[in-house]
Structure formats: C-alpha cells, structure tokens
Design a protein around this motif. Structure first.
Motif, PDB file in Angstrom:
ATOM      1  N   PRO A   1      14.323 -11.084 -36.708  1.00 59.76           N
ATOM      2  CA  PRO A   1      14.672 -11.196 -38.292  1.00 59.76           C
ATOM      3  C   PRO A   1      13.545 -10.471 -39.099  1.00 59.76           C
ATOM      4  O   PRO A   1      12.556 -10.027 -38.523  1.00 59.76           O
ATOM      5  CB  PRO A   1      14.719 -12.689 -38.390  1.00 59.76           C
TER       6      PRO A   1
ATOM      7  N   LEU B   1       7.205 -17.689 -26.032  1.00 60.98           N
ATOM      8  CA  LEU B   1       7.921 -18.659 -25.284  1.00 60.98           C
ATOM      9  C   LEU B   1       9.343 -19.096 -25.822  1.00 60.98           C
ATOM     10  O   LEU B   1      10.218 -19.265 -25.084  1.00 60.98           O
ATOM     11  CB  LEU B   1       7.252 -19.748 -24.791  1.00 60.98           C
ATOM     12  N   MET B   2       9.315 -19.124 -27.182  1.00 53.24           N
ATOM     13  CA  MET B   2      10.630 -19.516 -27.742  1.00 53.24           C
ATOM     14  C   MET B   2      11.716 -18.385 -27.493  1.00 53.24           C
ATOM     15  O   MET B   2      13.096 -18.976 -27.176  1.00 53.24           O
ATOM     16  CB  MET B   2      10.517 -19.366 -29.322  1.00 53.24           C
ATOM     17  N   GLY B   3      11.393 -17.154 -27.100  1.00 50.10           N
ATOM     18  CA  GLY B   3      12.377 -16.499 -26.415  1.00 50.10           C
ATOM     19  C   GLY B   3      13.060 -16.763 -25.158  1.00 50.10           C
ATOM     20  O   GLY B   3      14.119 -16.187 -24.918  1.00 50.10           O
ATOM     21  N   THR B   4      12.491 -17.687 -24.359  1.00 46.50           N
ATOM     22  CA  THR B   4      12.804 -17.926 -23.173  1.00 46.50           C
ATOM     23  C   THR B   4      13.599 -19.387 -23.201  1.00 46.50           C
ATOM     24  O   THR B   4      13.771 -19.937 -22.217  1.00 46.50           O
ATOM     25  CB  THR B   4      11.683 -18.174 -22.179  1.00 46.50           C
ATOM     26  N   TYR B   5      13.827 -19.966 -24.458  1.00 44.86           N
ATOM     27  CA  TYR B   5      14.268 -21.122 -24.642  1.00 44.86           C
ATOM     28  C   TYR B   5      15.571 -21.452 -23.600  1.00 44.86           C
ATOM     29  O   TYR B   5      15.775 -22.460 -23.293  1.00 44.86           O
ATOM     30  CB  TYR B   5      14.794 -21.561 -25.944  1.00 44.86           C
TER      31      TYR B   5
ATOM     32  N   ASP C   1       3.302 -19.523 -28.172  1.00 45.17           N
ATOM     33  CA  ASP C   1       4.316 -20.274 -28.255  1.00 45.17           C
ATOM     34  C   ASP C   1       5.597 -19.609 -28.860  1.00 45.17           C
ATOM     35  O   ASP C   1       6.652 -19.884 -28.561  1.00 45.17           O
ATOM     36  CB  ASP C   1       3.885 -21.688 -28.797  1.00 45.17           C
ATOM     37  N   VAL C   2       5.123 -18.832 -29.778  1.00 46.03           N
ATOM     38  CA  VAL C   2       6.204 -18.121 -30.381  1.00 46.03           C
ATOM     39  C   VAL C   2       7.109 -17.236 -29.315  1.00 46.03           C
ATOM     40  O   VAL C   2       8.258 -17.247 -29.193  1.00 46.03           O
ATOM     41  CB  VAL C   2       5.631 -17.120 -31.585  1.00 46.03           C
TER      42      VAL C   2
ATOM     43  N   PHE D   1       6.886 -10.949 -32.967  1.00 47.59           N
ATOM     44  CA  PHE D   1       8.262 -11.208 -32.965  1.00 47.59           C
ATOM     45  C   PHE D   1       9.070 -10.348 -31.969  1.00 47.59           C
ATOM     46  O   PHE D   1      10.126 -10.565 -31.263  1.00 47.59           O
ATOM     47  CB  PHE D   1       8.977 -10.623 -34.487  1.00 47.59           C
TER      48      PHE D   1
ATOM     49  N   GLN E   1      12.992 -12.495 -24.017  1.00 44.68           N
ATOM     50  CA  GLN E   1      14.311 -13.259 -23.900  1.00 44.68           C
ATOM     51  C   GLN E   1      14.931 -12.088 -22.844  1.00 44.68           C
ATOM     52  O   GLN E   1      16.008 -13.027 -22.119  1.00 44.68           O
ATOM     53  CB  GLN E   1      15.066 -13.103 -25.173  1.00 44.68           C
TER      54      GLN E   1
ATOM     55  N   ALA F   1      19.173  -9.982 -28.400  1.00 45.94           N
ATOM     56  CA  ALA F   1      18.143 -10.495 -29.128  1.00 45.94           C
ATOM     57  C   ALA F   1      18.073  -9.810 -30.697  1.00 45.94           C
ATOM     58  O   ALA F   1      18.507  -8.816 -30.876  1.00 45.94           O
ATOM     59  CB  ALA F   1      16.839  -9.852 -28.454  1.00 45.94           C
ATOM     60  N   TYR F   2      17.639 -10.963 -31.299  1.00 45.21           N
ATOM     61  CA  TYR F   2      17.446 -10.462 -32.918  1.00 45.21           C
ATOM     62  C   TYR F   2      16.069 -10.880 -33.259  1.00 45.21           C
ATOM     63  O   TYR F   2      15.507 -11.797 -33.220  1.00 45.21           O
ATOM     64  CB  TYR F   2      18.615 -11.608 -33.506  1.00 45.21           C
TER      65      TYR F   2
ATOM     66  N   ARG G   1       8.681 -11.649 -28.505  1.00 44.86           N
ATOM     67  CA  ARG G   1       9.647 -12.689 -28.545  1.00 44.86           C
ATOM     68  C   ARG G   1      11.034 -12.273 -28.010  1.00 44.86           C
ATOM     69  O   ARG G   1      11.715 -12.838 -27.054  1.00 44.86           O
ATOM     70  CB  ARG G   1       9.836 -13.512 -29.772  1.00 44.86           C
TER      71      ARG G   1
END
Lengths: 246, 289
Positions: A82, A100-104, A97-98, A150, A157, A79-80, A153
């Motif tokens: 930034p 959930l981006m980690g579960t893409y 939603d942010v 962040f 992941q 996991a990164y 997120r």
C-alpha cells in the motif's frame, strides 16, 4: 513475445462509487505473466482505487480473475504494497515484525515464526538492503527505508504477482534504484509486477507495459506502442508536453 | 487505623473476601490494560467511553424488570445483561450515525444521550419504591467495599477470560491496527477482528461496573496502555506491561477501598494509573533526554 505469455490478472468492468462520485467506470486490465506494468493517470484518476478494487479491498463491482481463479481464492499468491501514507508510523513495531506480517498465512493465528520463516524474513530484508535495521522501530526510519520494509514484507510472502501503490512516492534516489532493481529481478524470475506510477519520465526505463487510467482504462499495452503522445493526451488532456513520450 | 486497614488489604490479610476482591480487581485491571492496548492502537479509545456510558439505561431497565418479577433487582448477572444490551445499542448507534456525521461527534452524542437517559431512569427508580435500589449508583464510580464473594469470582474469571482471548488473538489484532488492508490480504477479516475487540472491551466494561464504575473505566483501558507504550516498542511488550500496570492499579484500588469504605474504587484506580503514567513520563523523558 509478451502477447503469448499467459494472462495472470484479468479485470473486467470494474466500477466503484463513493457516494455520488464515480471513481471508476468499467475499468479493465489484462496483465501477462512476467511483465512490469505501470498504471499511469492524472491525480484523482482512480489509480489506487483500481488496485484496491482489483484485490477486493473496495466495494467495487466487476469481475477479477487471477491465475485462472476468482481473485479472492488467488490472494495467497498476490502481494500488495500500500501507499506509505496509509499506515500509522508511530506504531510500536520493529522492522522484522513488519516483515514477518507477510508470512501470516504460513505461521497462522497461534503459530510462532519457525526458524525457516524467520530466515525468509531476514533474506527479504537483505534483498532490499535493510538487513542491519531488523530490530529498529519502524517509526525511526526514513520514508525510503519504510518503503523498502514494505517491499520486504511483500517479498517474505513469496508471491507471484506484486501490486504496488506509488512505491516511489517520497523516497530518496538510492531507494528508488534499489526498489526498481528488486522489481526487475522479480520479473526476470517469472513474477509479475504492477505499480501505480506518477513519474512519466521514468515509465519507459522502469516498465515494459503501461496502463493509462482516468476512471476508465484508456489504453493498455507495451510501453513502446501504448505510451504515446496521443494516448497521454487522452488521459491528461492535450496540454501535457513530455519529451520522453514518443 | 485506616492506613493500617489499607496495609492489611494490600498484604491480603484483611480477610478472605477482601483478598478475593483484590485479586479479582487485579485480573480485571490486567484485562483492561491488554484490551486498552489494542483499543488505543486501533484509535477507538473514545468508543469504549461511549459504550461504558451507554450501559447505564440498561442497568436501570434490568433493575426494573427484575424488581417487577418480585426480586430485589440487584442481581449482578441480570444487571450486566441489561448493560450489555444498551451498550450494544449505543455502539450500533455510533456506527450508524458515523455514516452521516464525523465519528467523534457521533461518539459524543451517543455517550451523552445514553448516559442522560440512564440517570433519568435511575432517578425515577429511587422514587418508585420497588426492589432495593440503595447502592445501585455504585455502578457509576465503583465500590469494592463489601463486595460479595460471588461477584469477585465473576470479575476475576471475566478478566482472565478476556486477557486469554487477547493473548490468543494478539497477532491478527495488531496487524489490523497497523495496516488493515494488508491484514485483509493475509486472510484476516478486519471487521470481524474489530467486532471481537469491541466485544472483549464490552466484557471489560461489564465486569468492571462494580470496580471502577462506568464513568471511569475508560481510564483503566487507556492510561495503562499509553504508559506501557513509553516502556516498550513492540505490541506484545506494550500489552504485557499494560496488563501488569492495570493489574497493579486494580489491586491497589480495591485495597484502598477496603480500608476506606466510603471512598469509591474507580477514582482511586484512576489516580494510581495517572501516577504511573506521570512517573513513566518523567523517567522515560529523562532517559531519552
């Protein structure tokens, strides 16, 4: 004890040029499992570039292996987080939603977030103390709250290696304490944490390892043996005075 | 009489052809609104303007090739192919120049030079006496009056295809726009997503040549998107509302054009979109104030 832990991230000969500027010159790292490493160095030392280069996010040369694989194949386990400044905070997106981006990688291109994945995202928000903010707009949060999102997120992941770029930059004291608690809990659970860190005064209380970087790796090892006046002088020059350095 | 004509067109009572044209323009507007949402979130709005203006030399050259081959030169798919080629060249030129100069300057330079070249070619064509160039200039500002049934179907289908592709790719497109480095960590290729987005925007531009015209297509891409942003806080919500607003503008523009044949369609669409934006700005500011 640490020296016997398996190496989860091994970077060798990382060199990066921006035009004429040599940002990284044969930098390296050798990170053991279940450790917390601070990457420390003066402004412009290439700390952020080093993290990104290790992940293949910059056109650097060199070799990186993670979990015994070429790093590109190990990315699902990494996991990164930034720098906060790298993101457009006016973006129309809610906190959940942010996260959930980690579960893409689990939901994929067309899939919707299933109930277990949604629960995982909510649990991640809860771990950073942001459960009540799930449907807020990301732009309505304070800097510290954005940084926690962040981190959530990254937690959603479910990685084994966490690389964070200045996670404490511009955040309030409560957020700093919350983040360090989460990171220490991750390490105690067997995960590995590497963070670019700028506050030399907190290195020994937050981290157990340090990597001193100034375009190349000047020293790397346990805080006790590596975070020394002599090594800091190598990185920052002899003028630096710091009480917490041994 | 004119107002009554517009009213009939709005109610789809102005004949089968006019109804088809209005529905085609609505689908184009929906695609433009959705594409514009991702384009503005990715901060590439002006790039689409340069791309649109860069279609003009290709349209002129395609006309010449088709006229030389013995045709009238006005075959729409042929013109679109030529337009796509020089628009692609323009896009490549922007990206190549952006290595040496700032991207906004590169965009402006490409927009002006390609458009200038296109106007020169079109002017030369008028004097050559080949093919049937009359009406070729409608690609500048659009004209749906008297549009062929086949053209309306191409426009509607193109719009529907672009809108479907955007719906399918909405998650990776949003992730790349929000945080490209994190998107890359999640296995998404940001450069590929950008290329797909620009290709979809190019499709909107090409399909829109006869509706808004190439000069004003940027307004149909950008204005519904920024208007929708005032009404929604999620990418999906913005894209859906932008598609609806764009559809309404396309539909209304085509209907007015059907009632006032000398009025180019593009400016009417732009004015409708601007009115929607101004109204939203007033309503939303009042709601928040």
């Amino acid at each position: 004890m640490q020296s016997r832990a398996p190496i989860v991230l091994e970077a060798r000969g990382i060199t990066l040029r921006y035009g004429e500027v040599l940002a990284l010159d044969q930098a390296e790292a050798s990170i053991p499992a279940a450790s917390m490493t601070a990457i420390v160095g003066p402004n412009g030392a290439g700390k952020s570039s080093f993290l990104k280069s290790v992940l293949g996010l910059e056109p650097a040369t060199g070799t990186v292996r993670a979990f015994g694989l070429p790093v590109a194949q190990a990315l699902p386990r990494i996991a990164y987080v930034p720098q906060r400044a790298a993101v457009d905070w006016g973006f129309p997106v809610r906190v959940i939603d942010v996260v959930l981006m980690g579960t893409y990688r689990q939901t994929g291109l067309l899939g919707r977030a299933s109930a277990p994945i949604r629960a995982r995202a909510e649990a991640a928000l809860d771990r950073v103390g942001m459960a009540d903010f799930a449907s807020r707009q990301i732009g309505a949060l304070s800097g510290g709250q954005q940084q926690r999102v962040f981190l959530a997120r990254a937690l959603a992941q479910g990685a084994d290696l966490y690389l964070l770029d200045e996670p404490f930059a511009g955040v309030d004291a409560a957020t700093e304490a919350a983040i360090i608690d989460v990171l220490k809990a991750l390490r105690d659970g067997g995960a590995t944490v590497v963070a670019v860190h700028h506050d030399l005064a907190t290195v020994d209380s937050y981290f157990d390892r340090v990597l001193l970087l100034n375009r190349r790796t000047l020293a790397e090892g346990a805080v006790r043996t590596t975070f020394t006046r002599a090594n800091l002088a190598l990185a920052y020059g002899p003028a630096l005075h710091l009480d917490s350095a041994a | 009489m004119t107002l009554a004509d517009i009213g009939r067109a709005l109610a789809l009572q102005a004949g089968y052809n006019a109804a088809l044209v209005s529905l085609g323009a609505a689908l184009l507007g929906a695609a433009a609104g959705a594409a514009g949402t991702f384009l503005t979130l990715r901060r590439r709005a002006l790039m689409s303007d340069a791309m649109a203006h860069a279609t003009l030399p290709g349209i002129g050259l395609a006309f010449l090739v088709m006229a030389a081959a013995g045709g009238e030169g006005r075959f729409l798919p042929g013109l679109m192919l030529g337009a796509a080629l020089t628009a692609g060249l323009g896009l490549w030129a922007v990206q190549r120049l952006a290595r040496q100069i700032h991207e906004d300057a590169a965009t402006g330079a490409v927009l002006a030079s390609f458009y200038g070249a296109g106007i020169v070619i079109l002017t030369l064509i008028q004097g050559l006496g080949v093919g049937r160039p009359a009406g070729l200039e409608t690609v500048l500002l659009g004209s749906t009056a008297g549009m062929l049934r086949a053209d309306a179907i191409v426009i509607g289908l193109g719009g529907a295809l672009v809108a479907s592709a955007l719906w399918a790719l909405r998650r990776p497109l949003a992730m790349v726009a929000f945080d490209p480095l994190h998107a890359q960590m999640m296995g998404i290729n940001p450069r590929r997503m950008d290329a797909i987005l620009m290709a979809l925007v190019l499709a909107v531009v090409l399909v829109g040549l006869n509706v808004t015209g190439l000069i004003l297509i940027v307004a149909l891409l950008v204005t519904p998107a920024v208007t929708a942003r005032l009404w929604s806080g999620t990418v999906q919500g913005v894209a859906l509302r932008a598609a609806l607003i764009g559809a309404g503008c396309g539909y209304g523009g085509a209907a007015v054009s059907a009632g006032v044949p000398d009025l180019p369609t593009g400016p009417v669409i732009v004015l409708l979109a601007t009115a929607a934006f101004a109204l939203s700005l007033v309503l939303r500011t009042r709601a928040h104030g």
